[in-house]
Design a protein around this motif. Structure first.
Motif, mmCIF file in Angstrom:
data_model
loop_
_atom_site.group_PDB
_atom_site.id
_atom_site.type_symbol
_atom_site.label_atom_id
_atom_site.label_comp_id
_atom_site.label_asym_id
_atom_site.label_seq_id
_atom_site.Cartn_x
_atom_site.Cartn_y
_atom_site.Cartn_z
ATOM 1 N N THR A 33 5.568 -10.839 10.886
ATOM 2 C CA THR A 33 6.075 -9.468 10.874
ATOM 3 C C THR A 33 7.051 -9.309 9.715
ATOM 4 O OG1 THR A 33 5.890 -9.221 13.281
ATOM 5 C CG2 THR A 33 7.332 -7.696 12.140
ATOM 6 N N ALA A 34 6.860 -8.285 8.923
ATOM 7 C CA ALA A 34 7.787 -8.026 7.823
ATOM 8 C C ALA A 34 9.101 -7.498 8.369
ATOM 9 C CB ALA A 34 7.182 -7.027 6.842
ATOM 10 N N GLY A 35 10.205 -8.089 7.947
ATOM 11 C CA GLY A 35 11.508 -7.654 8.421
ATOM 12 C C GLY A 35 11.601 -7.744 9.934
ATOM 13 N N SER A 36 12.228 -6.759 10.545
ATOM 14 C CA SER A 36 12.335 -6.728 12.004
ATOM 15 C C SER A 36 11.251 -5.844 12.605
ATOM 16 C CB SER A 36 13.709 -6.209 12.428
ATOM 17 O OG SER A 36 13.839 -4.837 12.105
ATOM 18 N N GLY A 37 10.294 -5.420 11.791
ATOM 19 C CA GLY A 37 9.274 -4.505 12.303
ATOM 20 C C GLY A 37 9.844 -3.126 12.561
ATOM 21 N N ILE A 59 13.133 -2.025 2.608
ATOM 22 C CA ILE A 59 12.389 -2.594 1.483
ATOM 23 C C ILE A 59 11.196 -3.412 1.974
ATOM 24 C CG2 ILE A 59 12.542 -4.130 -0.518
ATOM 25 C CD1 ILE A 59 15.574 -3.497 -0.558
ATOM 26 N N ALA A 60 11.405 -4.188 3.039
ATOM 27 C CA ALA A 60 10.375 -5.122 3.528
ATOM 28 C C ALA A 60 9.216 -4.423 4.219
ATOM 29 C CB ALA A 60 11.014 -6.134 4.484
ATOM 30 N N GLY A 61 9.474 -3.247 4.811
ATOM 31 C CA GLY A 61 8.433 -2.583 5.590
ATOM 32 C C GLY A 61 8.302 -3.194 6.966
ATOM 33 N N GLU A 62 7.177 -2.955 7.633
ATOM 34 C CA GLU A 62 6.997 -3.516 8.974
ATOM 35 C C GLU A 62 5.544 -3.914 9.237
ATOM 36 O OE1 GLU A 62 6.974 -0.899 12.421
ATOM 37 O OE2 GLU A 62 7.684 0.742 11.177
ATOM 38 N N ARG A 63 4.901 -4.477 8.228
ATOM 39 C CA ARG A 63 3.534 -4.962 8.437
ATOM 40 C C ARG A 63 3.533 -6.096 9.454
ATOM 41 N NH1 ARG A 63 -0.559 -4.296 3.445
ATOM 42 N NH2 ARG A 63 0.058 -2.177 2.881
ATOM 43 N N PHE A 89 -5.876 -9.947 12.926
ATOM 44 C CA PHE A 89 -5.522 -8.564 13.252
ATOM 45 C C PHE A 89 -4.299 -8.223 12.412
ATOM 46 C CE2 PHE A 89 -3.155 -5.329 15.378
ATOM 47 C CZ PHE A 89 -3.976 -4.637 16.264
ATOM 48 N N SER A 90 -4.443 -7.309 11.462
ATOM 49 C CA SER A 90 -3.317 -6.926 10.599
ATOM 50 C C SER A 90 -3.164 -5.409 10.580
ATOM 51 C CB SER A 90 -3.532 -7.438 9.170
ATOM 52 O OG SER A 90 -3.646 -8.846 9.145
#
Length: 424
Positions: free
Chosen positions: A199-203, A322-326, A345-346
């Motif tokens: 997960t990017a950042g904290s989602g 900046i990180a997003g939440e992918r 699954f992305s």
């Protein structure tokens, strides 16, 4: 920086985004169109996203947004439309809960966090009022505590599914389908099952997910190696995993996650483990440092962890922008004849995808997929085998990459792996 976010502030842009970008799934005629569904934690990020996804899957559903903040509830109800309403509910008060469950067909418990919660108040209320139940629990102890109510749920003739979010949840169903397919096409017996999450950042989750992350760092990691239960250090055992299109290679680390035990016991795979990683990369370094510098007793103390959260939250929020939440899940299965297969699954948004995933489980329950009792997602009594394909199709709405039962070389950008001494 960790599990699916729970009981967080409603983000109106997420609701609008989900409505605009995710196509509607046409439901079979047996769907109980006029069912009444209560979403507890409905004014939080997961609950709000779930309510939005449900309204899109089945616009005729009557959705009750349950929470403590009437203003936020009214804002979500206005977005969902005339088939929805708000109910002020305190999940710690059994009378408040039972009153809210009156004339409700299904309750979705998204009012976490579930870490260190000693009682299953919502599940008990659901059983006493004979209301179907789904939760998005992401804590091993809570999940098995919920499972202990199985006989009571059977006696009440109600279906209940625990750990029914994105991970755990959809990841469990993916694992079950990989195992089922391997046993049916001559690959031999499943030998090793591994869950990888990113997960990017904290989602986009904020303080609650930070607390969950830090509390997990205080828990020994339970894994299984050739049928033997083992304990490992949290946020150790780093692997660089290729999550394929849209995500690429990411570092992931061992964490104590509930799907490991349930998959081991239910699917019968002798070696099972789970790893998680986040971005930017220095967050992973920080998590490793915390497990080395802070005593486990400190990281298990909720009051002390909360002070850490208050310290780090402003920085996390800034970097999240900046990180997003992918988010991405990769489930790998290795079999006795040397063949490997995986599922990926992305999605570009954790907060959207977790709601879509939870809504998919809710619809499966409403459509009669679940037998009376308390079940994990990989149990066929919870999600019938013939219902798994529909559930995965619904959960995968809006994904940037979703594949099942493919060999690694067909998915990875570079099919190589860094191995470690312990075979987990």
């Amino acid at each position: 920086m960790a599990r699916a976010p729970l009981h967080l502030k409603l983000n109106r842009s997420i609701v609008a985004y989900a409505k605009e970008t995710e196509p509607r799934v046409h439901l079979p005629n047996k769907t109980p169109l006029n069912s009444r569904v209560l979403v507890l934690g409905g004014t939080g990020r997961v609950g709000g996203s779930t309510a939005t996804a449900l309204s899109k899957l089945c616009p005729d559903l009557r959705i009750v947004v349950g929470g403590r903040n009437r203003e936020k509830g009214a804002a979500l109800v206005a977005m969902l439309g005339e088939s929805s309403e708000f109910a002020e509910v305190n999940i710690d008060n059994i009378k408040s809960l039972e009153a809210a469950l009156k004339d409700v067909d299904l309750v979705i418990h998204a009012a976490g966090p579930f870490q260190q919660t000693e009682t299953c108040t919502v599940l008990e209320a659901a059983i006493s009022t004979k209301t179907a139940y789904v939760d998005v629990c992401d804590d091993t102890s809570y999940a098995w505590r919920a499972k202990s109510f199985h006989k009571k749920a059977v006696a009440a003739n109600i279906p209940a599914i625990t750990t029914a979010g994105i991970y755990p949840g959809v990841s469990n169903v993916m694992a079950a389908e990989l195992v089922r397919a391997s046993r049916g096409d001559g690959r031999g017996e499943p030998e090793r099952l591994r869950f990888f999450y990113y997960t990017a950042g904290s989602g986009g989750a904020g303080p609650t997910i930070l607390a969950t992350s830090f509390l997990l760092l205080g828990e020994d990691v339970i894994a299984y190696n050739k049928g033997e239960k083992i304990k490992l250090k949290p946020y150790s055992g780093m692997l660089t995993i290729d999550f394929g299109k849209g995500i690429g290679k990411r570092d992931v680390y061992l964490l104590n996650l509930p799907e490991v035990r349930s998959a081991y016991e239910i699917l019968g795979v002798p070696t099972v483990s789970a790893r998680f990683g986040t971005a930017p990369f220095f967050w992973n370094w920080g998590m490793v440092a915390m497990t080395s510098l802070l005593p486990a007793e400190f990281l298990r103390d909720r009051s002390k962890v909360q002070k850490l959260v208050e310290l780090f939250d402003p920085l996390v929020r800034g970097i999240d922008g900046i990180a997003g939440e992918r988010v991405s899940m990769r489930v790998d299965l290795e079999c006795s004849k040397g063949r490997s297969t995986l599922g990926i699954f992305s999605h570009r948004s954790l907060s959207v995808s977790v709601g879509t995933a939870t809504a998919a489980f809710a619809m499966a329950v409403l459509e009669g997929s679940t037998q009376p009792g308390v079940w994990f997602p990989e149990e066929p009594e919870g999600i019938a085998i013939e219902a798994r394909e529909v559930l995965l199709k619904r959960a995968a709405q809006g994904t940037i990459n979703f594949v099942m039962n493919k060999p690694p070389w067909m998915v990875e950008t570079d099919p190589k792996e860094i191995g470690l001494g312990i075979y987990v």
